[in-house]
Design an enzyme around this catalytic site. Structure first.
Site, PDB file in Angstrom:
ATOM      1  N   HIS A 140      20.504  24.161  37.299  1.00  0.00           N
ATOM      2  CA  HIS A 140      20.493  23.222  38.426  1.00  0.00           C
ATOM      3  C   HIS A 140      21.774  22.378  38.539  1.00  0.00           C
ATOM      4  O   HIS A 140      22.390  22.028  37.542  1.00  0.00           O
ATOM      5  CB  HIS A 140      19.293  22.276  38.305  1.00  0.00           C
ATOM      6  CG  HIS A 140      19.379  21.364  37.120  1.00  0.00           C
ATOM      7  ND1 HIS A 140      19.958  20.121  37.191  1.00  0.00           N
ATOM      8  CD2 HIS A 140      18.999  21.537  35.840  1.00  0.00           C
ATOM      9  CE1 HIS A 140      19.906  19.556  36.000  1.00  0.00           C
ATOM     10  NE2 HIS A 140      19.330  20.403  35.153  1.00  0.00           N
ATOM     11  N   HIS A 149      34.524  33.302  37.468  1.00  0.00           N
ATOM     12  CA  HIS A 149      33.733  34.446  37.015  1.00  0.00           C
ATOM     13  C   HIS A 149      32.868  33.999  35.835  1.00  0.00           C
ATOM     14  O   HIS A 149      33.403  33.612  34.789  1.00  0.00           O
ATOM     15  CB  HIS A 149      34.666  35.583  36.595  1.00  0.00           C
ATOM     16  CG  HIS A 149      33.960  36.779  36.036  1.00  0.00           C
ATOM     17  ND1 HIS A 149      34.631  37.817  35.453  1.00  0.00           N
ATOM     18  CD2 HIS A 149      32.643  37.117  35.967  1.00  0.00           C
ATOM     19  CE1 HIS A 149      33.770  38.742  35.058  1.00  0.00           C
ATOM     20  NE2 HIS A 149      32.552  38.324  35.351  1.00  0.00           N
TER      21      HIS A 149
HETATM   22  O1  JB3 Z   1      32.505  43.066  32.672  1.00  0.00           O
HETATM   23  C1  JB3 Z   1      32.100  43.540  33.710  1.00  0.00           C
HETATM   24  C2  JB3 Z   1      30.647  43.710  33.960  1.00  0.00           C
HETATM   25  N1  JB3 Z   1      32.930  43.920  34.704  1.00  0.00           N
HETATM   26  C3  JB3 Z   1      34.374  43.863  34.581  1.00  0.00           C
HETATM   27  C4  JB3 Z   1      34.979  43.252  35.845  1.00  0.00           C
HETATM   28  C5  JB3 Z   1      34.501  41.860  36.116  1.00  0.00           C
HETATM   29  O2  JB3 Z   1      36.419  43.223  35.714  1.00  0.00           O
HETATM   30  C6  JB3 Z   1      34.912  45.291  34.407  1.00  0.00           C
HETATM   31  O3  JB3 Z   1      34.381  45.864  33.219  1.00  0.00           O
HETATM   32  C7  JB3 Z   1      36.453  45.307  34.358  1.00  0.00           C
HETATM   33  O4  JB3 Z   1      36.845  44.803  33.145  1.00  0.00           O
HETATM   34  C8  JB3 Z   1      37.026  44.501  35.503  1.00  0.00           C
HETATM   35  O5  JB3 Z   1      36.772  45.322  36.612  1.00  0.00           O
HETATM   36  P1  JB3 Z   1      37.943  45.708  37.623  1.00  0.00           P
HETATM   37  O6  JB3 Z   1      38.618  44.505  38.151  1.00  0.00           O
HETATM   38  O7  JB3 Z   1      37.340  46.647  38.587  1.00  0.00           O
HETATM   39  O8  JB3 Z   1      39.026  46.390  36.669  1.00  0.00           O
HETATM   40  P2  JB3 Z   1      39.477  47.918  36.569  1.00  0.00           P
HETATM   41  O9  JB3 Z   1      38.337  48.814  36.257  1.00  0.00           O
HETATM   42  O10 JB3 Z   1      40.640  47.885  35.648  1.00  0.00           O
HETATM   43  O11 JB3 Z   1      39.969  48.280  38.027  1.00  0.00           O
HETATM   44  C9  JB3 Z   1      40.877  47.491  38.743  1.00  0.00           C
HETATM   45  C10 JB3 Z   1      41.265  48.291  39.970  1.00  0.00           C
HETATM   46  O12 JB3 Z   1      41.923  47.423  40.895  1.00  0.00           O
HETATM   47  C11 JB3 Z   1      42.235  49.429  39.656  1.00  0.00           C
HETATM   48  O13 JB3 Z   1      41.760  50.631  40.235  1.00  0.00           O
HETATM   49  C12 JB3 Z   1      43.554  48.967  40.296  1.00  0.00           C
HETATM   50  O14 JB3 Z   1      44.346  50.035  40.768  1.00  0.00           O
HETATM   51  C13 JB3 Z   1      43.042  48.104  41.437  1.00  0.00           C
HETATM   52  N2  JB3 Z   1      43.964  47.092  41.967  1.00  0.00           N
HETATM   53  C14 JB3 Z   1      44.839  46.294  41.314  1.00  0.00           C
HETATM   54  N3  JB3 Z   1      45.454  45.468  42.175  1.00  0.00           N
HETATM   55  C15 JB3 Z   1      44.012  46.781  43.271  1.00  0.00           C
HETATM   56  C16 JB3 Z   1      44.964  45.739  43.408  1.00  0.00           C
HETATM   57  N4  JB3 Z   1      43.339  47.304  44.310  1.00  0.00           N
HETATM   58  C17 JB3 Z   1      43.569  46.793  45.542  1.00  0.00           C
HETATM   59  N5  JB3 Z   1      42.889  47.274  46.585  1.00  0.00           N
HETATM   60  N6  JB3 Z   1      44.454  45.778  45.742  1.00  0.00           N
HETATM   61  C18 JB3 Z   1      45.188  45.222  44.727  1.00  0.00           C
HETATM   62  O15 JB3 Z   1      45.998  44.306  44.969  1.00  0.00           O
END
Ligand code: JB3
Length: 213
Positions: A140, A149
């Site tokens: 609350h 996050h």
């Molecule tokens: O812990 C949990 C349950 N979730 C985590 C989450 C909160 O953060 C997860 O396990 C990961 O550690 C993390 O997830 P996220 O941010 O999806 O990280 P990752 O799996 O590394 O993917 C990041 C994606 O963002 C990659 O495919 C990059 O190419 C992409 N990316 C980076 N910069 C971008 C940019 N994509 C777009 N569209 N624009 C950007 O500027």
């Protein structure tokens, strides 16, 4: 069971966070038409196509796609890209994943991800682009800033305040009325019994500041 369709939405990001977000958006009734990623290699993410980089967003908007969700886990990046989506004129809905319980009194900003099983109790305020991750609890009168996050399974007791872009990692516990500053990281499993300043990494039981960021 999914709700009625809400319309078309594009997801920004095609990583681990985006996969869960896409599944939750579908469950809520959105038609996820695709996602954009910094890596435009054609592939699918949770069954939707990677359309290209964020350069595709302007075209999608002009073609009538009205809604977007920024599913990038990095807090500062999510806030920045979320701002660009607003500038492009997208609506930025928030959603509740399956099994989440959110008091009707909670004020939720734009583009907030409330993941499966999260609980948010009465009179809490959640800033734009926040993530309340799987099975996290915000009790609350909490006040969470922009692009905060709260990691999986973390528990914030009553009247906890968290500044913009801070990350309370997996399994942390925060006792009532503690204040955590902006741009701070609290390491996994930490127990926060004293206030923490902005711009630090802290961890342990009790959580202590380890260094500045
Ligand atoms: O812990 C949990 C349950 N979730 C985590 C989450 C909160 O953060 C997860 O396990 C990961 O550690 C993390 O997830 P996220 O941010 O999806 O990280 P990752 O799996 O590394 O993917 C990041 C994606 O963002 C990659 O495919 C990059 O190419 C992409 N990316 C980076 N910069 C971008 C940019 N994509 C777009 N569209 N624009 C950007 O500027």
């Amino acid at each position: 069971m999914p709700n009625d369709p809400l319309g078309e939405i594009v997801v920004i990001g095609a990583g681990g966070h985006a996969k869960v977000v896409i599944e939750c958006l579908r469950h809520a009734g959105w038609n996820v038409i695709g996602c954009t990623d910094a890596d435009p290699t054609p592939r699918s993410c949770a069954g939707v196509p990677v359309i290209g980089t964020d350069d595709a967003l302007g075209r999608l908007r002009s073609e009538g796609v009205a809604n977007a969700f920024c599913a990038l886990g990095a807090n500062r990046l999510r806030e920045r890209v979320g701002g660009k989506l607003q500038d492009l004129g997208f609506a930025l809905p928030s959603y509740q994943g399956p099994g989440a319980i959110v008091s009707s009194t909670v004020r939720i900003g734009a583009g907030v991800a409330i993941m499966p099983g999260a609980v948010i109790n009465i009179d809490t305020v959640i800033g734009d682009f926040a993530i309340i991750n799987t099975n996290a609890n915000v009790d609350h009168d909490g006040v969470l800033g922009r692009a905060v996050h709260v990691g999986p399974g973390a528990a914030l007791a009553g009247e906890v305040v968290v500044g913009d872009r801070s990350f309370i990692a997996t399994g942390c516990a925060v006792i009532p009325q503690r204040r955590i500053g902006a741009d701070t990281i609290v390491g996994a499993g930490s127990v926060v019994v004293r206030d923490l300043p902005s711009g630090v990494i802290a961890f342990g039981n009790p959580a202590r500041v380890q260094r500045e960021l």
